[in-house]
Enzyme design. Structure first.
Site, PDB file in Angstrom:
ATOM      1  CB  SER A   1      61.257  33.181  66.495  1.00  0.00           C
ATOM      2  OG  SER A   1      62.435  32.708  67.095  1.00  0.00           O
TER       3      SER A   1
ATOM      4  CG  ASP B   1      73.131  19.056  52.014  1.00  0.00           C
ATOM      5  OD1 ASP B   1      71.917  18.965  52.269  1.00  0.00           O
ATOM      6  OD2 ASP B   1      73.631  20.000  51.375  1.00  0.00           O
TER       7      ASP B   1
END
Length: 797
Positions: free
Chosen positions: A250, A325
């Site tokens: 964006s 992660d």
């Protein structure tokens, strides 16, 4: 003969009956834009004025009734979209589309969104304003399901309509939080490269943001085992089949009074999301004595994600922070139900799920979880080797207050109230952009940021067995990147790296500086911005980076190897200003060359599959500029040739020759035909439009479109071997809010307000969007009533 005529007459009558019946059937499937309906639970009459483009302007004496009406009109336009979206987190897509979506369902079930939603909803305060208004919205949705016509997609798929609940609202928000899966595409791939090729290859990649590039300025007043980790391939396939769009990036900027001609704030925002039909946002203007908002709504979510009123306006971009992660785990050598931690062996949690499959048997699906999250080995079948890999995602590990935050920012009356709601957004990471009538401009990065041990890169799979690579704690929201009323008089975001905050750079999957550099260049150049010049800027198709890359690459070409025709085109490229207009030929030659440079550089080491995965990452986008400037490096040599060591010059010369030949093969030797409109097209694809015979009915387009990836008018596409650039993501809306003339602020949707293919608003904005045009966002009741195309009234039972 008479019998034959009678037969013909009977057949003609039957045909007319069929046609008339089909007409009545189709007419019955259209949304109702006028008339009177009763709505259970309504306290007072509520009126909906539909404007020329089908945008509802809802007027009611109280908020609950307004939200009931919103739920009804939202559902009559977007029920199919709502249905698909709520199914993603629950693993319910295979029930609609069959066995091809099983892998997608497994992936999203393993994320744990649905289980997290169940836990969240069980702890909600049902008497809070957030939940009361959410339930009012759901009342309206469910009333349409009960009394309204069934969308055509339900008939075609054989799916039954069922009511919506709070769980569906929170699952929709959970999908939004998952957003773009860049960690899944990047971390395992980088781990593969390090394990298979070595550290030197990793060091020659743009893993971290370049310190010399354009960063967002902040302002405050005050060692593992070698393993084939191919999660990336599984995730890529799962997401390719996803029938709802993903958040990508964006642009947004907010201009302070000192930067505008009128001395009033202007906010511009165009969130980049995957193109689909229907498009993501449903626009609605709501007005009650205590609440007014012109908002953009996500399917099945009552509160607007983008919005404005006469006091303030807000927009968003993706923060692109790292909130996922991966961890290597270690299973007990003699007890497969346990895994290793620094405190000893712990028991795996086993999660059992059932996936319904259209035209097939149900599938029992079980996966394991560790303290970090789901173990992906049974989910991503490409993970080879015995060592488990678990995924840790911040969204499912912190209290979920995102819906409360959306309620709060939508009801805030000033900047202080607005900012107070932002710490509730823990995921997805968002750049929230703000401007108001009082002259304030601000940007806040909203996410639950956490600290990891020093010198630990979260871009690789971590060791989950020792406790030495775990989170050290969370940062307070006050330490998140932000800028409030900075002295340079504007704020912006283009998904690029934010400057340091709290003495550190926060890791993420930030996009390169291309758009950021152009935005800063344009904003710094003038102090008399208005709505018209801002609307021109949001449509800008000039790259300031690509011509510089062209200049660098051309220097490497040995002109003695080039024909006269090639030299003419090279000379044109030298003079290219970076514009991506439909008639431009330089853009076509540049992108063909760029693709072959990437292919000839990386594919020999990575192989075709991993090379294609690499092309889908933000890492690749950041590497293009860095790689072009690297005169030497591990990647340049072709590992398949034994008689020489290739250099950058060799790769560039070969890539130019490959690109040239491919263009001749596609378009011939008339170079005037090598135009951007022939290769760069946009088609808004409906899930059912993948059926060839239904494509023209459900899909919208294709259209040749200006722009390209990483310019302000970001019409992005994946690189592949075809050399044709089918746009798959870009502006999901373009909004410009001008506080000097708030009732004449402007916007546009990519296709139309309606998701119903029988509605005249299914695609009535598509050509306006492609042509860079806008329409008004009306807020003046007198104007709205006088220009209303139709009126729908809801009354008490």
């Amino acid at each position: 003969m008479k019998k034959f005529k009678k037969v013909l007459i009977v057949l003609a009558v039957l045909l007319l009956v069929i046609i008339f019946g089909a007409f009545l059937f189709v007419s019955g499937l259209k949304p109702d834009y006028e008339g009177q309906k009763t709505l259970p639970g309504l306290q007072s009459e509520t009126t909906v004025f539909f404007d020329t483009y089908g945008i509802p302007h809802i007027y009611s004496d109280n908020e609950a009734d307004a939200f009931r009406a919103l739920g009804y009109v939202h559902a009559q336009e977007r029920l199919w979209q709502m249905e698909l979206l709520r199914r993603v987190a629950k693993g319910g897509l295979s029930e609609v589309f069959g066995k091809d979506l099983i892998e997608t369902d497994k992936f999203f079930l393993s994320l744990g969104i649905d289980d997290y939603t169940t836990e969240t909803v069980s702890k909600l305060d049902m008497d809070s304003e957030t939940i009361m208004l959410s339930n009012a919205y759901l009342d309206g949705v469910n009333e349409f399901i009960k009394e309204g016509p069934t969308p055509i997609e339900f008939y075609l798929t054989g799916l039954e309509k069922t009511s919506f609940s709070l769980e569906d609202v929170y699952n929709a928000v959970g999908y939004m939080a998952f957003s773009f899966a860049m960690a899944h595409k990047t971390d395992p791939l980088l781990t593969n490269i390090k394990n298979q090729l070595g550290e030197d290859y990793v060091n020659d990649l743009a893993v971290d943001s370049d310190t010399s590039t354009t960063w967002i300025k902040t302002f405050k007043n005050s060692g593992l085992d070698s393993i084939d980790v191919n999660i990336t391939a599984s995730v890529s396939r799962a997401l390719e089949k996803l029938p709802v769009p993903q958040f990508i990036g964006s642009n947004s900027w907010v201009l302070a009074p000192e930067k505008t001609k009128s001395g009033k704030v202007i906010l511009a925002n165009d969130p980049h999301i995957g193109f689909a039909q229907p498009s993501v946002w449903y626009e609605a203007h709501m007005s009650t004595p205590s609440y007014e908002k012109y908002g953009y709504h996500f399917a099945g979510v009552p509160f607007p994600v983008l919005g404005h009123d006469r006091n303030l306006a807000f927009g968003l971009t993706m923060f692109e922070n790292d909130d996922i992660d991966f961890y290597f785990e270690e299973t007990h050598p003699s007890d497969s139900t346990k895994y290793k931690t620094e405190e000893g062996w712990k028991a795996y949690e086993f999660v059992n799920k059932n996936i319904k499959v259209k035209d097939g048997d149900d599938i029992a699906f079980t996966y394991k979880k560790t303290r970090h999250g789901p173990v992906l080995n049974n989910i991503a079948k490409e993970i080879k080797g015995e060592r488990p890999i678990a995924m840790s995602w911040i969204y499912t590990q912190v209290k979920n207050q995102v819906v409360d935050a959306l309620y709060g920012i939508g009801h805030a009356e000033n900047m202080n109230e607005f900012e107070a709601e932002l710490p509730k957004i823990h995921a997805p990471g968002l750049n929230v952009m703000y401007g108001d009538a009082a002259g304030n401009v601000a940007w806040w990065a909203t996410a639950k940021l956490y600290q990891m041990p020093d010198s630990l890169s979260t871009k690789f799979v971590l060791d989950g067995t020792t406790g030495e690579q775990e989170r050290l704690g969370y940062f307070d929201f006050s330490e998140n990147p932000s800028a409030v009323n900075p002295p340079w008089n504007y704020v912006y975001s283009a998904n690029n790296q934010p400057d340091s905050i709290a003495g550190m750079l926060y890791p993420g999957y930030y996009l390169p500086e291309n758009r950021a550099m152009r935005i800063v260049q344009l904003l710094d150049s003038k102090n008399d911005w208005d709505k018209e010049s801002t609307s021109e800027m949001i449509l800008d198709v000039t790259s300031t980076v690509n011509p510089a890359l062209v200049t660098e690459l051309i220097k490497l070409l040995d002109v003695t190897h080039l024909s006269e025709e090639q030299l003419v085109q090279i000379d044109a490229l030298k003079n290219w200003n970076g514009e991506y207009t439909l008639e431009n030929t330089n853009a076509v030659l540049y992108h063909r060359c760029e693709y072959y440079v990437l292919k000839n550089t990386f594919e020999d080491e990575l192989g075709p599959e991993q090379f294609n995965q690499f092309l889908s990452t933000h890492l690749l986008k950041r590497h293009i500029a860095k790689g072009t400037g690297m005169s030497s490096g591990k990647w340049w040599d072709n590992v398949h040739t034994t008689d020489k060591i290739e250099t950058r010059d060799d790769i560039v010369l070969k890539s130019f020759a490959d690109a040239w030949q491919s263009l001749i093969n596609d378009f011939g030797t008339d170079f005037s035909q090598w135009t951007w409109d022939r290769v760069h097209t946009l088609e808004h694809q409906h899930p059912i439009g993948s059926v060839a015979s239904l494509r023209s009915f459900f899909n919208v387009g294709p259209y040749p479109v200006k722009g390209t990836k990483e310019v302000i008018n970001n019409m992005a596409f994946p690189y592949d071997s075809t050399g044709f650039y089918k746009v798959n993501s870009g502006p999901s809306t373009r909004r410009i809010i001008d506080f000097s003339d708030i009732e004449n602020s402007i916007s546009i949707l990519p296709t139309g307000q309606s998701g119903n293919p029988f509605s005249k608003h299914y695609k009535d904005q598509a050509e306006l969007f492609v042509n860079g045009e806008f329409r008004k966002m009306m807020m003046n009741r007198q104007e709205i009533e006088s220009k209303a195309e139709s009126i729908l009234t809801f009354s008490k039972e």
